[in-house]
Design a protein around this motif. Sequence first.
Motif, PDB file in Angstrom:
ATOM      1  N   ASP A 262     131.366 -24.795  45.812  1.00  0.00           N
ATOM      2  CA  ASP A 262     131.886 -23.950  45.673  1.00  0.00           C
ATOM      3  C   ASP A 262     131.467 -22.739  46.398  1.00  0.00           C
ATOM      4  O   ASP A 262     132.413 -21.980  46.857  1.00  0.00           O
ATOM      5  CB  ASP A 262     133.176 -22.691  44.063  1.00  0.00           C
ATOM      6  CG  ASP A 262     131.243 -22.708  43.958  1.00  0.00           C
ATOM      7  OD1 ASP A 262     130.022 -22.080  44.525  1.00  0.00           O
ATOM      8  OD2 ASP A 262     131.662 -21.815  42.899  1.00  0.00           O
ATOM      9  N   ARG A 277     128.561 -25.508  41.882  1.00  0.00           N
ATOM     10  CA  ARG A 277     129.544 -24.442  40.673  1.00  0.00           C
ATOM     11  C   ARG A 277     129.081 -24.775  38.890  1.00  0.00           C
ATOM     12  O   ARG A 277     128.320 -26.649  39.097  1.00  0.00           O
ATOM     13  CB  ARG A 277     131.168 -24.207  40.853  1.00  0.00           C
ATOM     14  CG  ARG A 277     131.431 -23.569  39.218  1.00  0.00           C
ATOM     15  CD  ARG A 277     132.918 -23.130  39.459  1.00  0.00           C
ATOM     16  NE  ARG A 277     133.303 -22.606  40.766  1.00  0.00           N
ATOM     17  CZ  ARG A 277     134.598 -22.051  40.787  1.00  0.00           C
ATOM     18  NH1 ARG A 277     135.077 -22.012  40.289  1.00  0.00           N
ATOM     19  NH2 ARG A 277     134.548 -21.032  41.948  1.00  0.00           N
ATOM     20  N   GLU A 301     129.553 -19.561  38.797  1.00  0.00           N
ATOM     21  CA  GLU A 301     129.934 -20.054  39.598  1.00  0.00           C
ATOM     22  C   GLU A 301     129.123 -18.919  40.949  1.00  0.00           C
ATOM     23  O   GLU A 301     128.546 -18.168  41.398  1.00  0.00           O
ATOM     24  CB  GLU A 301     131.276 -18.915  39.558  1.00  0.00           C
ATOM     25  CG  GLU A 301     131.943 -19.970  38.287  1.00  0.00           C
ATOM     26  CD  GLU A 301     133.019 -18.896  38.078  1.00  0.00           C
ATOM     27  OE1 GLU A 301     133.447 -17.267  38.880  1.00  0.00           O
ATOM     28  OE2 GLU A 301     134.380 -19.051  38.574  1.00  0.00           O
ATOM     29  N   ASN A 317     125.518 -15.130  43.820  1.00  0.00           N
ATOM     30  CA  ASN A 317     126.343 -16.188  41.836  1.00  0.00           C
ATOM     31  C   ASN A 317     127.143 -15.013  41.410  1.00  0.00           C
ATOM     32  O   ASN A 317     126.912 -13.772  41.313  1.00  0.00           O
ATOM     33  CB  ASN A 317     125.745 -16.459  41.242  1.00  0.00           C
ATOM     34  CG  ASN A 317     125.136 -17.849  41.755  1.00  0.00           C
ATOM     35  OD1 ASN A 317     123.973 -17.624  42.289  1.00  0.00           O
ATOM     36  ND2 ASN A 317     125.486 -18.843  41.886  1.00  0.00           N
ATOM     37  N   SER A 404     133.017 -22.808  32.374  1.00  0.00           N
ATOM     38  CA  SER A 404     131.964 -23.906  32.053  1.00  0.00           C
ATOM     39  C   SER A 404     132.442 -24.908  30.899  1.00  0.00           C
ATOM     40  O   SER A 404     133.288 -26.215  30.381  1.00  0.00           O
ATOM     41  CB  SER A 404     130.575 -23.853  31.825  1.00  0.00           C
ATOM     42  OG  SER A 404     130.307 -23.602  30.888  1.00  0.00           O
TER      43      SER A 404
END
Length: 644
Positions: A262, A277, A301, A317, A404
Motif C-alpha cells: 500500500d 499493509r 496501514e 503508518n 484487518s
Amino acid sequence: MTHLNRRNVIQLTALSALGGSVLGELPAAADGLRRPGQFGPASLSAAIVGMAVDGTTGYFVTRGQTPPKVVTYDIVSRTVTDVVSLERGDGGWACTVSGGKVYIGTYSFGDIVEYDPATRVARRLGTIGPSGTIVFAATTAPDGVVYFGTYPRGEVWSLQPATGTLTNLGRAFPGSQYARLLAADETYVYAGTIPAHIVRIDRSTGAKVDIMPVGTALDSGLGALAAGSDRVYAASSFGVHDIARDGSGYVEVPADEEYLVDSLTVTGDGGLLALGRLTGSILRREGDRLARIAQGPEGDEGRGVALLPDGTVFAANGSGRVSILAPGRNTVEQDDLTNDARAAGPELLQSMCAAPDGSVYVGGHFAITVHEPARGISRRYPVAGEAKDIAAWRNRMISALYPSGEVIDLDPRTGRVRSFGRIDNNQQRPWDVVHHKPSGLVLIASAPRYGSLQGALTLLDPATGKMEVRLDILPNQALNAIALDGDMAYIAGDTWGGNGIPPTEPTAQVAVFDISRREVVDRFAPLPDQPSMQHVEVLNGVLYALYKRTSGSWLAYDLATRTVLRSGKLSGYGEIVAHRGRIYAGANFGDNIYLLGPGLESAVRLHTGIGTNWYTVPRIEPVLGARKAWAAVDRNLALIELPS
C-alpha cells in the motif's frame, strides 16, 4: 433539552425529567492537553493520513482531530519540531512537497492548502469539489507542478505553485468516482482509480489513455502507484507490476505472503521501496521480487516510505508510528507521534463499552483507552487497528479491528492482547460486537471489502478461541448490527455492502438467527426502499430500527403482527440501546440523543451538541442499575442522566 459543551470542572445541572442532565465531565489537566489519565479526552490520537518527505524532514497530516494538524518531524533527531492546525477539515490524505512548501488536500471540504514551514502559515488556495469531497491523492511532477485526485467526482486537478492556479483536468475514468492514487513524470500524470484502472494523462494535451494490464491481480484493486525511469509501478495484493508507460508490456514483481502493498516509492537509483499493509513489512525490490528487509508495526496501514540521502529508510503508518531503518541494519527504530502532546489530540470515537465493574472502554485509532472513573485513572493501550466495537467478556474485553478484521481479547489491567485471528472471508469492517451470555459466544457483524456485497456473522467462543464465519445470513448485504433477545439474534443488513458496487437487493432486511441452533430462522424487511439499516434493538416484542439510507429514518416494528407501530425521522443515523425498559437512540448530523419509546408517538430529543461527525456515530453506554449512561461529549468522557 440540554446542549452539551466542554467543561473544565465537574458540574451538576438540574433539568427536567425528559431533558436529561450532564452529571459530570471529568476534570481537565492543569494546563495543556488533558491526557486520558486525567480524565479529559475519551481518546487521544495522532493518527495520520497524509505524508511527505523533504530531505530529512517528514510532514504528516492528522486524521480524527478537527481541524487536522500538520506535524513536522525531524528524522535525524527523531523529534516533532512543529505542529500547526489547519483552518478546517477532518484530515488530509493528499500531501506532497514542491519548492520547499507542503501542499495538502483535505476532507470533507475538498480544500487545497499551501503550508510554508518557514513562516508556519497554512493558506487555503481553493476548494476543488462540493461539500463532502475527499482529496485522496497528491503528487509532484519533476517541474514542481502539483496534482490532486478526488472523490466522489473522480477528478484530477493540477496546481501551479507559483501562481496558485488550480485547473480541473476532468474525470480520470468514465464512471469512476475515485481518482485514488497519483504519480507523475516529465510528460504524464498517472491516476489509479476505483474500479481499478491506470489512466495516463498527457500533461500538455490532457489526452487520457488506460494503460492498465488486463487479467492481472491489479484487477482486484490498486494499493499504490509510482513512476520513474519511463516506467509506471502499480501495487496490489500480488506485489508490484512494472509497466511500460506506453502500456506495451509489464513485468511482475511479486511480494510473497503480503496482504497488500500500500506504499511505494522509486529511489534515485531506480530501485523500489514498499510497505506491506497489516504485515508491517518494509520491502525492497531485489531482481524481480519484493523482499522483506525489515519489520515495521504489524496490523497497521502504510502511509508512505522514502529513501533519505544517506541511505536511511523512513516509513510511516496510519497509527502515527514512524519507522527508521539505518543503512546496514535490519531492525528499525520506532517512534510514536502520540507521545508528543502537540501532535496528539482528542479524537472522534470508534466505539465505547461500559464494563460491569464501572470501567469504560473507549476504542479509537490504533488504541483502546480504559477509564476507571471511580479511581480517577486511565490507561491507553495500543492495538493494531481501529477498534470498531467492544464487548465486555469476563474481566476482559473482546474487540474487532478495522481494517484487518482481527478479533482480539484485551486485558484492561495489563494491556495484554490475545489474538483470535482474522475474520477473513473478504471481510474488512466489523460493525457490531455483542456477548450472548447464555452460550458464552461473542457475535460479530461485519461488512466486506470495497467492491463486494456479502457481509458475515462471526461466532466466537472466547473460551476455546474457536471462530466460525457465516456468509449465509443475509444474501448480498453487509451486516451492520445485532440485537439479542433471548437466544435469538436480530441482525440488520445493508444492501450497499462494502460500497463500490450496485446493490442487488431492493431494501435492507433483518435476519433472525437462532443462536442455539446456529441457523437463520427468518428474514424480513421492515420497510421498502430503505437500502441501509444502521442499528437495531428489541424490547418486549418490538424491534426498533434506525436507517442510514434513508438517513435518520426509524421505526418501531411489532414482531408478532409484522406491522409498523410508529416511524419518524431523526437528525441522522447512529445506534439504538435498550435500558431499564426504555429505548434510546444516538444520531449524527445534529449530534443528538433521543428517547424513542416505548409508548411515544414521536421521538423526544434529550441532548444535543455531543460532538460526533459524518463517519462516527454517538455512543450511549448505559450504566448497570442506574438511569445514567456514558457518552462522549465534545470528545470528552461524560456521564449523562436518562429520564425516569
